[in-house]
Design a protein around this motif. Structure first.
Motif, PDB file in Angstrom:
ATOM      1  N   LEU A 121       0.830  -1.205   0.000  1.00  0.00           N
ATOM      2  CA  LEU A 121       0.000   0.000   0.000  1.00  0.00           C
ATOM      3  C   LEU A 121       0.866   1.259   0.000  1.00  0.00           C
ATOM      4  O   LEU A 121       0.537   2.248  -0.641  1.00  0.00           O
ATOM      5  CB  LEU A 121      -0.923   0.013   1.225  1.00  0.00           C
ATOM      6  CG  LEU A 121      -1.829   1.243   1.317  1.00  0.00           C
ATOM      7  CD1 LEU A 121      -2.927   1.166   0.276  1.00  0.00           C
ATOM      8  CD2 LEU A 121      -2.412   1.392   2.694  1.00  0.00           C
ATOM      9  N   ALA A 122       1.983   1.179   0.718  1.00  0.00           N
ATOM     10  CA  ALA A 122       2.856   2.350   0.796  1.00  0.00           C
ATOM     11  C   ALA A 122       3.524   2.642  -0.543  1.00  0.00           C
ATOM     12  O   ALA A 122       4.025   3.736  -0.772  1.00  0.00           O
ATOM     13  CB  ALA A 122       3.915   2.135   1.874  1.00  0.00           C
ATOM     14  N   LEU A 123       3.537   1.650  -1.433  1.00  0.00           N
ATOM     15  CA  LEU A 123       4.132   1.857  -2.758  1.00  0.00           C
ATOM     16  C   LEU A 123       3.114   2.413  -3.741  1.00  0.00           C
ATOM     17  O   LEU A 123       3.456   2.790  -4.853  1.00  0.00           O
ATOM     18  CB  LEU A 123       4.669   0.526  -3.304  1.00  0.00           C
ATOM     19  CG  LEU A 123       5.889  -0.040  -2.605  1.00  0.00           C
ATOM     20  CD1 LEU A 123       6.089  -1.489  -3.006  1.00  0.00           C
ATOM     21  CD2 LEU A 123       7.114   0.764  -2.946  1.00  0.00           C
ATOM     22  N   ALA A 124       1.831   2.430  -3.355  1.00  0.00           N
ATOM     23  CA  ALA A 124       0.789   2.890  -4.272  1.00  0.00           C
ATOM     24  C   ALA A 124       0.961   4.371  -4.542  1.00  0.00           C
ATOM     25  O   ALA A 124       1.184   5.144  -3.624  1.00  0.00           O
ATOM     26  CB  ALA A 124      -0.590   2.624  -3.665  1.00  0.00           C
ATOM     27  N   PRO A 125       0.862   4.770  -5.796  1.00  0.00           N
ATOM     28  CA  PRO A 125       0.958   6.199  -6.089  1.00  0.00           C
ATOM     29  C   PRO A 125      -0.314   6.908  -5.646  1.00  0.00           C
ATOM     30  O   PRO A 125      -1.389   6.300  -5.620  1.00  0.00           O
ATOM     31  CB  PRO A 125       1.104   6.242  -7.605  1.00  0.00           C
ATOM     32  CG  PRO A 125       0.499   4.974  -8.083  1.00  0.00           C
ATOM     33  CD  PRO A 125       0.663   3.962  -6.999  1.00  0.00           C
ATOM     34  N   GLY A 133       0.251  -1.839  -9.606  1.00  0.00           N
ATOM     35  CA  GLY A 133      -0.400  -2.897  -8.846  1.00  0.00           C
ATOM     36  C   GLY A 133      -1.059  -3.949  -9.707  1.00  0.00           C
ATOM     37  O   GLY A 133      -1.478  -4.978  -9.213  1.00  0.00           O
ATOM     38  N   THR A 138       4.524  -4.019  -8.192  1.00  0.00           N
ATOM     39  CA  THR A 138       4.709  -3.452  -6.859  1.00  0.00           C
ATOM     40  C   THR A 138       4.799  -4.543  -5.804  1.00  0.00           C
ATOM     41  O   THR A 138       5.467  -4.372  -4.801  1.00  0.00           O
ATOM     42  CB  THR A 138       3.549  -2.507  -6.489  1.00  0.00           C
ATOM     43  OG1 THR A 138       2.340  -3.092  -6.926  1.00  0.00           O
ATOM     44  CG2 THR A 138       3.722  -1.160  -7.136  1.00  0.00           C
ATOM     45  N   ARG A 174       6.987  -0.233   5.968  1.00  0.00           N
ATOM     46  CA  ARG A 174       6.007   0.685   5.375  1.00  0.00           C
ATOM     47  C   ARG A 174       6.603   2.069   5.168  1.00  0.00           C
ATOM     48  O   ARG A 174       6.369   2.724   4.161  1.00  0.00           O
ATOM     49  CB  ARG A 174       4.778   0.804   6.293  1.00  0.00           C
ATOM     50  CG  ARG A 174       3.848  -0.360   6.212  1.00  0.00           C
ATOM     51  CD  ARG A 174       2.450   0.035   6.530  1.00  0.00           C
ATOM     52  NE  ARG A 174       2.341   0.862   7.741  1.00  0.00           N
ATOM     53  CZ  ARG A 174       1.187   1.175   8.291  1.00  0.00           C
ATOM     54  NH1 ARG A 174       0.080   0.727   7.759  1.00  0.00           N
ATOM     55  NH2 ARG A 174       1.137   1.916   9.354  1.00  0.00           N
ATOM     56  N   THR A 178       7.770   4.263   1.264  1.00  0.00           N
ATOM     57  CA  THR A 178       7.372   5.569   0.737  1.00  0.00           C
ATOM     58  C   THR A 178       8.569   6.334   0.184  1.00  0.00           C
ATOM     59  O   THR A 178       8.439   7.487  -0.200  1.00  0.00           O
ATOM     60  CB  THR A 178       6.700   6.432   1.827  1.00  0.00           C
ATOM     61  OG1 THR A 178       7.655   6.681   2.852  1.00  0.00           O
ATOM     62  CG2 THR A 178       5.493   5.743   2.424  1.00  0.00           C
TER      63      THR A 178
ATOM     64  N   ALA B 239      -3.685  -0.197  -7.985  1.00  0.00           N
ATOM     65  CA  ALA B 239      -3.338   0.193  -6.615  1.00  0.00           C
ATOM     66  C   ALA B 239      -4.463   0.980  -5.960  1.00  0.00           C
ATOM     67  O   ALA B 239      -4.646   0.916  -4.748  1.00  0.00           O
ATOM     68  CB  ALA B 239      -2.051   1.006  -6.629  1.00  0.00           C
ATOM     69  N   VAL B 257       1.157   6.808   4.768  1.00  0.00           N
ATOM     70  CA  VAL B 257       2.054   6.386   3.692  1.00  0.00           C
ATOM     71  C   VAL B 257       1.942   7.324   2.481  1.00  0.00           C
ATOM     72  O   VAL B 257       2.278   6.953   1.371  1.00  0.00           O
ATOM     73  CB  VAL B 257       1.827   4.921   3.257  1.00  0.00           C
ATOM     74  CG1 VAL B 257       2.241   3.978   4.362  1.00  0.00           C
ATOM     75  CG2 VAL B 257       0.391   4.678   2.850  1.00  0.00           C
ATOM     76  N   LEU B 259      -0.732   8.947   1.132  1.00  0.00           N
ATOM     77  CA  LEU B 259      -1.892   8.935   0.252  1.00  0.00           C
ATOM     78  C   LEU B 259      -2.972   9.804   0.880  1.00  0.00           C
ATOM     79  O   LEU B 259      -3.174   9.765   2.085  1.00  0.00           O
ATOM     80  CB  LEU B 259      -2.404   7.504   0.081  1.00  0.00           C
ATOM     81  CG  LEU B 259      -1.381   6.517  -0.467  1.00  0.00           C
ATOM     82  CD1 LEU B 259      -1.825   5.091  -0.219  1.00  0.00           C
ATOM     83  CD2 LEU B 259      -1.168   6.731  -1.942  1.00  0.00           C
TER      84      LEU B 259
END
Lengths: 264, 416
Positions: A121-125, A133, A138, A174, A178, B239, B257, B259
């Motif tokens: 989730l922390a890699l989600a833009p 994803g 990811t 996490r 980021t 995502a 994180v 978002l």
């Protein structure tokens, strides 16, 4: 604000910092809750690739300071500079995007998904339409990060199955995901065995080798001595000492602050 | 900054490559093959059915789309909406008013006579208009959703369609500028919007046989379903979908994180509203029984349709999108077969089915079937059962748990 003339009442306060004094600079940071002053005109500067210990007894204002710095709530007064820019009071998620992330003392993992998905989730833009994803790309990165923080064996478990040390590692993972330049680590060693402290110390040291700046917040310096370059000690929201770990432990004022409580 | 991370290199290019490879559909999991087979069977249905049955089934396609619309926001982000018909009504009335009260009079005034192509373009413009009106409605509900906790928000969603219903009566004769000929009150807009294909003159393409009409309507509706599936599947499998479910779990974790939860929440509402509005708009031009009236778009009792879509999505499995397709089939089965024997009990069999699903299959049919299938495959490979599937709590359960906590907070129950 630093142009303000020194008045008698403020004569003894720390010198002001400017935006270019470090990668993260707090200048005269102040936070009041009603009449209570939690952070009292605190100023400090963190240098790039440094590991700074931010020490203070329980209730000294450490968490409040960093809640102000990371945008959880706005400071009453003062300025925060990050990478030379004024970032005072910007929302927490924007602060993360600027390159400053943090771990939390009270863990709040997403219980509905395995560890690796928590990191993913922390890699989600922060974008609404994204290809991220969909190709498993990811997820691979998230797995790599899990391995790096020592969660390689347990990344398909749910967070509730993790031991205490595992939760700390998940928080770290996490935060790393980021892609921060500065990472704030809140009480990383609380409740850990000596071996686990050693393992986490190595992870953080290696992060620094890769260019990251770390601020480690703790209420004492046990376990931090091998890790930090410099310590910054606060009490009642003000700085009482600053220097190498050795200087700090010998500082009479610091010892005073810890009298009757825990040892520094 | 010199920080090294595993994200370095041309991530965008690698991502596109990975998605392309997926789209080639080479290494599909069994459940995806079954899903594609199912959609294929839906496409072949007109070969089997009589026109009248087919028309009934075409309505099920709209039910699927409506349930998907609900699932996007309630199944994924856990913001329970009890009045999704608000969006359907906006879409359905939106296109009808756009076409009949704005575009057609405008073109008549200019002296333009519409051929089949022209009418089609006008209809498409109407659908776009209806979708936009509904999306605007999504903003209207999404913005309060930023400040309101679960149960309070649900109240807002419950009241919104009732207010809209009332405003259809208040502005029955005329709504200045927006709807010069009014919204028709309780009986709805008597002036039907043109169809893509139909018997009679009010259609882009006129046909003279009942079965051609039914088949054409079916396939146009099916196309709309495919569009809805593609959009919602794409968003929820990217995502953004995992951000939606993370919002259901813990907004602070999302924020920490980097978002912006507010952005994703409003997006979920707008996407959901747009999908629901789009489906309703297409219905008005291609569906069976395509009258823009309150009974169609709100359901006979003003809230029936809103409740039905929840039942459909819960039966199929919340937070899955495809669950809505399966749920709608079960729902239609219960509605038509059981309802046929004792029509007086009409809403009862379907609601009963929802209750049964919640009690015995709380995850919904699709997730349960997936789980069962995985176990079966693992058993065939000779693996130990427990290693294969960790029991992950379902979307329905997580949402209900959150909801219960919030209600306990409000009424000061033991939760504190």
């Amino acid at each position: 604000m630093s142009a303000e003339p020194e008045t008698g009442a403020r004569a003894d306060r720390e010198r002001s910092y400017g935006p270019d004094d470090g990668i993260l600079v707090a200048d005269d940071l102040r936070k009041e809750f009603g009449g209570l002053v939690a952070v009292d005109d605190l100023s400090f500067a963190v240098q790039e690739q440094e590991i700074l210990g931010f020490i203070g007894p329980n209730g000294a204002g450490k968490s409040t300071t960093f809640n102000c710095v990371t945008g959880t709530y706005p400071p009453t007064d003062g300025t925060v500079y990050f990478k030379g820019e004024d970032v005072t009071g910007i929302p927490a998620h924007d602060m993360v995007k600027e390159g400053m992330s943090r771990t939390f003392q009270e863990f709040a993992p997403l219980e509905d998904r395995p560890v690796v998905k928590n990191v993913e989730l922390a890699l989600a833009p922060d974008e609404l339409f994204t290809l991220s994803g969909m190709g498993g790309e990811t997820e691979q990165l998230a797995r790599e990060i899990c391995r790096r923080v020592g969660l390689g064996e347990v990344m398909d478990q749910t967070p509730s199955e993790l031991p205490h040390a595992g939760m700390l590692k998940l928080e770290l993972g996490r935060a790393i995901a980021t892609q921060p330049d500065v990472m704030l680590v809140d009480e990383p060693f609380a409740g850990l065995s000596a071996d686990e402290v050693q393992e986490l110390t190595e992870v953080m040291e290696s992060l620094r080798q890769h260019g990251m700046t770390l601020i480690v917040v703790d209420h004492n310096m046990r376990g931090l001595l091998n890790l930090i370059d410099r310590a910054f000690v606060i009490q009642f929201g003000s700085k009482i000492a600053e220097g190498t770990p050795e200087e700090i432990t010998d500082d009479p004022e610091v010892q005073e602050a810890y009298l009757g409580g825990e040892e520094i | 900054m010199a920080t090294e991370t595993p994200l370095e290199g041309d991530v965008g290019r690698r991502r596109k490559q990975a998605v392309k490879e997926k789209l080639l559909l080479r290494d599909l999991a069994l459940r995806h093959r079954l899903g594609i087979l199912g959609v294929g069977l839906l496409a072949l249905l007109p070969l089997l059915a009589q026109p009248r049955e087919l028309n009934q089934f075409t309505y099920v396609l709209y039910l699927m789309m409506f349930a998907i619309s609900w699932d996007v926001v309630s199944g994924y982000t856990g913001q329970l909406s009890f009045g999704h018909a608000f969006f359907f009504a906006l879409g359905g009335y939106g296109t009808s008013v756009t076409v009949n009260q704005h575009l057609v009079p405008l073109l008549d005034g200019l002296g333009v006579t519409l051929g089949p192509v022209g009418t089609t373009v006008v209809i498409l413009a109407g659908i776009v208009g209806g979708t936009l009106v509904a999306a605007l409605g999504g903003v209207l509900i999404g913005v309060p959703a930023l400040r309101l906790e679960g149960p309070y928000l649900s109240l807002v969603t419950l009241i919104a369609p009732l207010l809209l219903y009332q405003s259809f009566i208040i502005f029955g004769e005329e709504l200045p500028v927006l709807a010069p000929n009014g919204l028709g009150g309780t009986s709805g807009l008597l002036n039907e919007p043109p169809s893509f294909v139909g018997i009679g003159t009010n259609a882009a393409v006129t046909v003279d046989q009942l079965w051609v009409d039914a088949v054409a309507r079916y396939y146009i509706s099916f196309l709309a379903l495919l569009i809805v599936l593609a959009v919602t599947y794409g968003v929820t499998r990217s995502a953004a979908g995992s951000v939606f479910t993370a919002i259901r779990e813990d907004e602070d974790a999302v924020q920490s994180v980097g978002l912006n939860p507010a952005k994703f929440k409003i997006f979920a509402f707008v996407l959901s509203a747009a999908v629901g509005g789009f489906a309703a708009a297409v219905w008005m031009h291609a569906g069976p029984n395509a009258y823009p009236n309150t009974e169609n778009l709100f359901g006979p009792g003003r809230i029936d349709l809103s409740i039905n879509v929840i039942v459909v999505a819960v039966i199929g499995g919340m937070g899955t999108i495809v669950g809505s397709l399966v749920g709608a089939l079960f729902f239609a089965f219960a509605d038509s077969v059981i309802g046929a024997f004792v029509p007086e009990l009409k809403p009862l069999p379907t609601f009963l089915l929802g209750m049964v699903a919640l009690t015995f299959l709380p995850r919904g049919v699709v997730p349960e079937a997936t789980r069962f299938g995985r176990r079966l495959l693992a058993w065939r490979r000779g693996e130990v059962d427990s290693l294969v599937e960790r029991d992950r709590t379902s979307a329905a359960k997580r949402t209900v748990d959150r909801y219960r906590e919030e209600i306990e907070e409000i009424i000061g129950g033991e939760g504190r």
